[in-house]
Each structure stands twice: as C-alpha cells, then as structure tokens.
Design a protein around this motif. Structure first.
Motif, short mmCIF file in Angstrom:
data_model
loop_
_atom_site.label_atom_id
_atom_site.label_comp_id
_atom_site.label_asym_id
_atom_site.label_seq_id
_atom_site.Cartn_x
_atom_site.Cartn_y
_atom_site.Cartn_z
N PRO A 1 -0.90 11.82 -2.94
CA PRO A 1 -1.64 12.29 -1.77
C PRO A 1 -0.87 13.38 -1.03
CG PRO A 1 -0.50 10.28 -1.22
CD PRO A 1 -0.24 10.53 -2.69
N THR A 2 -1.57 14.07 -0.16
CA THR A 2 -0.94 15.04 0.73
C THR A 2 -0.79 14.41 2.10
OG1 THR A 2 -1.96 16.88 -0.46
CG2 THR A 2 -1.16 17.33 1.77
N PHE A 3 0.41 14.51 2.69
CA PHE A 3 0.64 13.91 4.00
C PHE A 3 1.68 14.72 4.75
CE2 PHE A 3 3.26 11.83 0.84
CZ PHE A 3 4.53 11.88 1.40
N GLU B 1 0.82 -1.18 0.00
CA GLU B 1 0.00 0.00 0.00
C GLU B 1 0.87 1.25 0.00
OE1 GLU B 1 -2.47 -0.31 3.38
OE2 GLU B 1 -3.34 -2.23 2.78
N LEU B 2 0.24 2.38 -0.31
CA LEU B 2 0.95 3.65 -0.35
C LEU B 2 1.25 4.16 1.07
CD1 LEU B 2 1.91 5.77 -2.42
CD2 LEU B 2 -0.27 6.93 -2.10
N LEU B 3 2.27 5.03 1.14
CA LEU B 3 2.64 5.70 2.39
C LEU B 3 3.09 4.73 3.47
CD1 LEU B 3 -0.06 8.52 2.65
CD2 LEU B 3 2.24 8.64 1.73
N GLN B 4 3.73 3.66 3.07
CA GLN B 4 4.34 2.77 4.03
C GLN B 4 5.84 3.07 4.09
OE1 GLN B 4 2.47 0.71 6.02
NE2 GLN B 4 0.81 1.80 5.01
N ILE B 5 6.55 2.44 4.97
CA ILE B 5 7.94 2.78 5.23
C ILE B 5 8.87 1.86 4.46
CG2 ILE B 5 9.71 3.00 7.02
CD1 ILE B 5 7.39 3.58 8.98
N GLU B 6 9.79 2.46 3.72
CA GLU B 6 10.78 1.69 2.97
C GLU B 6 11.86 1.17 3.92
OE1 GLU B 6 14.16 2.64 -0.36
OE2 GLU B 6 13.83 3.91 1.39
N HIS B 7 12.19 -0.09 3.79
CA HIS B 7 13.21 -0.70 4.65
C HIS B 7 14.17 -1.51 3.80
CE1 HIS B 7 14.21 -3.93 7.90
NE2 HIS B 7 15.21 -3.09 7.70
N THR B 8 15.35 -0.98 3.57
CA THR B 8 16.37 -1.71 2.81
C THR B 8 17.14 -2.60 3.77
OG1 THR B 8 17.90 0.15 3.06
CG2 THR B 8 16.60 0.05 1.04
#
Length: 208
Positions: free
Chosen positions: A92-94, A5-12
């Motif tokens: 989106p705006t966040f 989903e959108l606006l989740q946290i990227e974790h490399t």
C-alpha cells in the motif's frame, strides 16, 4: 500497537526485563498481538494472564515444533498463518511520517518510557548508519546484537535489506558458553566482513 493487520506498529520487547515490567510495558503500549520464539514460552505462559490487551499469541515456529500443550490461550502457529495466505501482495501507499516502531527504555527511573519512530526517520537513520560503517551489497553480516533492541533489529535486519547484505544471526549465549567459539568458525566459513557489538570481547578473540 502490534497487530495482525497491515500498517501497525512494531514493538520489540526486552525478554531480560522482570516479568512484571514486561507485562506493564505490553499493557501501556496497548499491544494487540505477541509474536515470540519458543525459547520464551515459559515466560509467556507466566505472564499471559496479565496481558489483557493481547488478542493473539503467535509462536514463531512450524507446526512440527508447536507445543503439545501450553497454558497460553489460543496459541497460533506462525508458519500456519503464513501458509494460509497467498504469496501475491500489493504494497500500500502511506504517509512516511506514520509511526513504524516502538521501543521502551530500561534501567530508567520509574516505569520504562516508550519512544516512537516513523518510517522515514527509521530508513534515513539506518541508511546513514550503513554508509558510516561501510555496509554494502554482497556483505556477509554477522549480527550479535540482540534483536529485541531497536539497534540490533534495525542495524541488523533493516540495514541488510537496504544494502543487500546477507544476515548471519548468531546466539550470543552459545558463543559465550563455548571454548571453541562458533563465531570463529562462522567468520572463516562465511567470510563475514562486518562485526558489531561486544567489541572488546570480539577484538580479543578475533583480531581484524
């Protein structure tokens, strides 16, 4: 907490860590989806049974290169996911203070430690970094930093997006294993103006 989903946290994640540490990090971060290059398929197959929080495994490839058989449960194809959605998108705006990325340390005492970074902090950091190193619009940027690390990913891809530079990623292992040094050829062909990472090694072979 990576998700589809959108606006989740990227974790490399650093694939050079011990498999036990990778599995622990994924569990501790409560990661929901794992995107990986097929280069790492054997590693993912080995640890997949322990990744209890992962709801979706996604191979970063097209349908033509998807493995015929894999021990990874319900393996998804990245290009199939992209092609199944419309190219029309409304951003989106966040809140800029919302967390954007997560990176875990390595080589520390005990288990790795996770560090969050917000959208605002990320953009400020690599806008300023771009100013300091002189990255600018139209540059050809030869990136050799590993993308699993926050610096390699953000000083590579994000900085280039902010400045309008062209990214030329290159597999470092391939460079180190060849005597003709592909890097030298890329530098001549693409006129790459900025080199970062492996400074001493590159200076020896590519005096600027």
């Amino acid at each position: 907490r990576a998700d589809l989903e959108l606006l989740q946290i990227e974790h490399t994640i650093n694939p050079r860590l011990h498999p036990e540490q990778i599995a622990w990090i994924v569990y501790h971060a409560e990661d929901r989806a794992m995107f990986f290059d097929l280069t790492f398929l054997p590693l993912i197959e080995a640890i997949a049974p322990r990744l209890k929080t992962i709801k979706a495994f996604v191979a970063m490839t097209s349908r033509d290169f998807m493995p015929v058989a894999s021990m990874v449960p319900n393996l998804l194809c990245y290009e199939d996911l992209v092609n199944s959605h419309s190219s029309d998108f409304t951003w989106p705006t966040f809140d800029e203070r919302q967390a954007s990325s997560l990176c875990y340390t390595s080589g520390t005492t005990g288990n790795p430690k996770g560090v969050m970074q917000t959208h605002a902090a990320t953009l400020r950091s690599f806008r300023d970094w771009s100013d300091v190193v002189g990255l600018r619009n139209g540059d050809r940027y030869l990136v050799v930093n590993p993308f699993f690390h926050a610096f390699g990913y953000k000083a590579g891809w994000l900085a280039s997006l902010l400045r309008g530079a062209t990214v030329l990623p290159q597999l470092v292992n391939a460079l180190l294993s060849r005597h003709d040094f592909i890097l030298l050829g890329l530098r001549g062909q693409a006129k790459s103006r900025i080199l970062r990472g492996l400074t001493g090694f590159l200076d020896q072979w590519l005096p600027i």
